[in-house]
Design a protein around this motif. Structure first.
Motif, PDB file in Angstrom:
ATOM      1  N   GLN A 101      -8.465  -2.066 -17.393  1.00 15.26           N
ATOM      2  CA  GLN A 101      -8.218  -0.915 -16.533  1.00 15.26           C
ATOM      3  C   GLN A 101      -8.602   0.373 -17.260  1.00 15.26           C
ATOM      4  O   GLN A 101      -8.493   0.464 -18.478  1.00 15.26           O
ATOM      5  CB  GLN A 101      -6.735  -0.817 -16.142  1.00 15.26           C
ATOM      6  N   ALA A 102      -9.045   1.341 -16.483  1.00 16.85           N
ATOM      7  CA  ALA A 102      -9.288   2.692 -16.984  1.00 16.85           C
ATOM      8  C   ALA A 102      -8.726   3.660 -15.954  1.00 16.85           C
ATOM      9  O   ALA A 102      -8.856   3.436 -14.755  1.00 16.85           O
ATOM     10  CB  ALA A 102     -10.781   2.946 -17.189  1.00 16.85           C
ATOM     11  N   VAL A 106       0.665  -6.334 -19.920  1.00 23.72           N
ATOM     12  CA  VAL A 106      -0.315  -5.262 -20.058  1.00 23.72           C
ATOM     13  C   VAL A 106      -0.133  -4.530 -21.388  1.00 23.72           C
ATOM     14  O   VAL A 106       0.983  -4.141 -21.743  1.00 23.72           O
ATOM     15  CB  VAL A 106      -0.206  -4.234 -18.912  1.00 23.72           C
ATOM     16  N   ALA A 107      -1.234  -4.345 -22.123  1.00 24.91           N
ATOM     17  CA  ALA A 107      -1.262  -3.495 -23.316  1.00 24.91           C
ATOM     18  C   ALA A 107      -2.077  -2.255 -22.980  1.00 24.91           C
ATOM     19  O   ALA A 107      -3.175  -2.368 -22.424  1.00 24.91           O
ATOM     20  CB  ALA A 107      -1.887  -4.238 -24.496  1.00 24.91           C
ATOM     21  N   LEU A 133      -6.423   3.567 -21.005  1.00 27.85           N
ATOM     22  CA  LEU A 133      -7.121   2.287 -20.983  1.00 27.85           C
ATOM     23  C   LEU A 133      -6.078   1.175 -21.072  1.00 27.85           C
ATOM     24  O   LEU A 133      -5.042   1.345 -21.720  1.00 27.85           O
ATOM     25  CB  LEU A 133      -8.094   2.155 -22.162  1.00 27.85           C
ATOM     26  N   GLY A 134      -6.349   0.062 -20.416  1.00 28.78           N
ATOM     27  CA  GLY A 134      -5.408  -1.046 -20.454  1.00 28.78           C
ATOM     28  C   GLY A 134      -6.113  -2.389 -20.432  1.00 28.78           C
ATOM     29  O   GLY A 134      -7.258  -2.496 -19.979  1.00 28.78           O
ATOM     30  N   LEU A 135      -5.431  -3.396 -20.936  1.00 30.52           N
ATOM     31  CA  LEU A 135      -5.920  -4.776 -20.902  1.00 30.52           C
ATOM     32  C   LEU A 135      -4.751  -5.648 -20.480  1.00 30.52           C
ATOM     33  O   LEU A 135      -3.677  -5.595 -21.093  1.00 30.52           O
ATOM     34  CB  LEU A 135      -6.435  -5.198 -22.278  1.00 30.52           C
ATOM     35  N   SER A 136      -4.940  -6.426 -19.418  1.00 30.63           N
ATOM     36  CA  SER A 136      -3.843  -7.234 -18.900  1.00 30.63           C
ATOM     37  C   SER A 136      -4.197  -8.712 -18.897  1.00 30.63           C
ATOM     38  O   SER A 136      -5.360  -9.096 -18.774  1.00 30.63           O
ATOM     39  CB  SER A 136      -3.477  -6.794 -17.481  1.00 30.63           C
ATOM     40  N   ARG A 137      -3.157  -9.521 -19.037  1.00 33.32           N
ATOM     41  CA  ARG A 137      -3.277 -10.976 -19.000  1.00 33.32           C
ATOM     42  C   ARG A 137      -2.301 -11.499 -17.954  1.00 33.32           C
ATOM     43  O   ARG A 137      -1.093 -11.255 -18.030  1.00 33.32           O
ATOM     44  CB  ARG A 137      -2.949 -11.570 -20.374  1.00 33.32           C
ATOM     45  N   VAL A 150      -9.327   2.457 -12.184  1.00 33.25           N
ATOM     46  CA  VAL A 150     -10.366   1.452 -11.945  1.00 33.25           C
ATOM     47  C   VAL A 150      -9.976   0.183 -12.691  1.00 33.25           C
ATOM     48  O   VAL A 150      -9.539   0.249 -13.850  1.00 33.25           O
ATOM     49  CB  VAL A 150     -11.741   1.946 -12.448  1.00 33.25           C
ATOM     50  N   ALA A 151     -10.098  -0.959 -12.049  1.00 35.06           N
ATOM     51  CA  ALA A 151      -9.770  -2.241 -12.675  1.00 35.06           C
ATOM     52  C   ALA A 151     -10.958  -3.186 -12.556  1.00 35.06           C
ATOM     53  O   ALA A 151     -11.575  -3.295 -11.495  1.00 35.06           O
ATOM     54  CB  ALA A 151      -8.532  -2.860 -12.023  1.00 35.06           C
ATOM     55  N   LEU A 152     -11.273  -3.854 -13.661  1.00 37.39           N
ATOM     56  CA  LEU A 152     -12.427  -4.758 -13.718  1.00 37.39           C
ATOM     57  C   LEU A 152     -11.997  -6.103 -14.280  1.00 37.39           C
ATOM     58  O   LEU A 152     -11.468  -6.174 -15.397  1.00 37.39           O
ATOM     59  CB  LEU A 152     -13.515  -4.155 -14.620  1.00 37.39           C
ATOM     60  N   PRO A 153     -12.191  -7.200 -13.525  1.00 35.62           N
ATOM     61  CA  PRO A 153     -11.844  -8.526 -14.058  1.00 35.62           C
ATOM     62  C   PRO A 153     -12.791  -8.931 -15.180  1.00 35.62           C
ATOM     63  O   PRO A 153     -13.993  -8.660 -15.123  1.00 35.62           O
ATOM     64  CB  PRO A 153     -11.993  -9.436 -12.833  1.00 35.62           C
ATOM     65  N   LEU A 154     -12.231  -9.579 -16.192  1.00 36.08           N
ATOM     66  CA  LEU A 154     -13.032 -10.076 -17.311  1.00 36.08           C
ATOM     67  C   LEU A 154     -13.075 -11.599 -17.223  1.00 36.08           C
ATOM     68  O   LEU A 154     -13.507 -12.137 -16.227  1.00 36.08           O
ATOM     69  CB  LEU A 154     -12.428  -9.577 -18.626  1.00 36.08           C
TER      70      LEU A 154
END
Length: 196
Positions: A119-120, A167-168, A154-158, A108-112
């Protein structure tokens, strides 16, 4: 063992239920509105109690399906991961386990904020765990086992460009071998994601 077999059964049922729920939510009518595939590769350190200094990595491809107009996506994910090495026991006799294998699941990906995305993912891996036992630093025994186990991430992308992002990620898998305690390593990684 009965408890371990029961846990594996529950994990399989949960994964099937999650996949079915995801697709029933996003697939309306006879087709899904598939988005462009996202290929992600990341390398990092595997950390856990008893882990030796180890490098792990993950390579995956996700097929996002948009949900509504808010930018939220959910879809299947396939990949391969290396969860590093864990060592147990005194220096006289040590057991070293190294786990890797393919996995499948749902992401699942959610824009911030603009350019940022969270991402989860949840999935199951067909893990191959290699065991090496050393006595006084010399290899005395080696074997391997295959098992099914979870992969949670879990992930956080820029976004760097419209098609490339930094992506981290944090991914939790498992090292398991008959007669030894199960260990759940956390793979802390940094990588790139490309949209095609």
């Amino acid at each position: 063992m009965p408890a371990r077999s029961c846990a594996d059964g529950l994990l399989k049922v949960a994964a099937r239920w999650a996949s079915a729920a995801a697709f029933s939510a996003v697939c309306v009518g006879s087709a899904c509105a598939w988005g462009a595939p996202v290929v992600e590769g990341a390398v990092g350190a595997a950390t856990c109690t008893g882990c030796v200094r180890a490098t792990g990595w993950r390579l995956s491809v996700a097929y996002p399906v948009p949900l509504g107009t808010g930018g939220l996506t959910v879809g299947p994910m396939l990949g391969y991961a290396d969860l590093g090495t864990v060592a147990e026991g005194p220096s006289v006799q040590r057991h070293l386990r190294h786990t890797r294998g393919p996995f499948a699941g749902v992401q699942v990906a959610l824009p911030l904020a603009e350019g940022w995305q969270a991402q989860a993912r949840v999935g199951l891996g067909a893990w191959d765990t290699a065991l090496v036992t050393t006595v006084h630093g010399l290899e005395a025994f080696q074997s391997s086992e295959r098992h099914v186990g979870p992969l949670l991430g879990l992930g956080l992308s820029r976004a760097l460009t419209p098609a490339l992002a930094l992506v981290a990620s944090l991914d939790v898998g498992q090292h398991r071998f008959s007669g030894l305690p199960t260990v759940r390593p956390v793979l802390c990684s940094l990588g790139l994601a490309a949209t095609f």
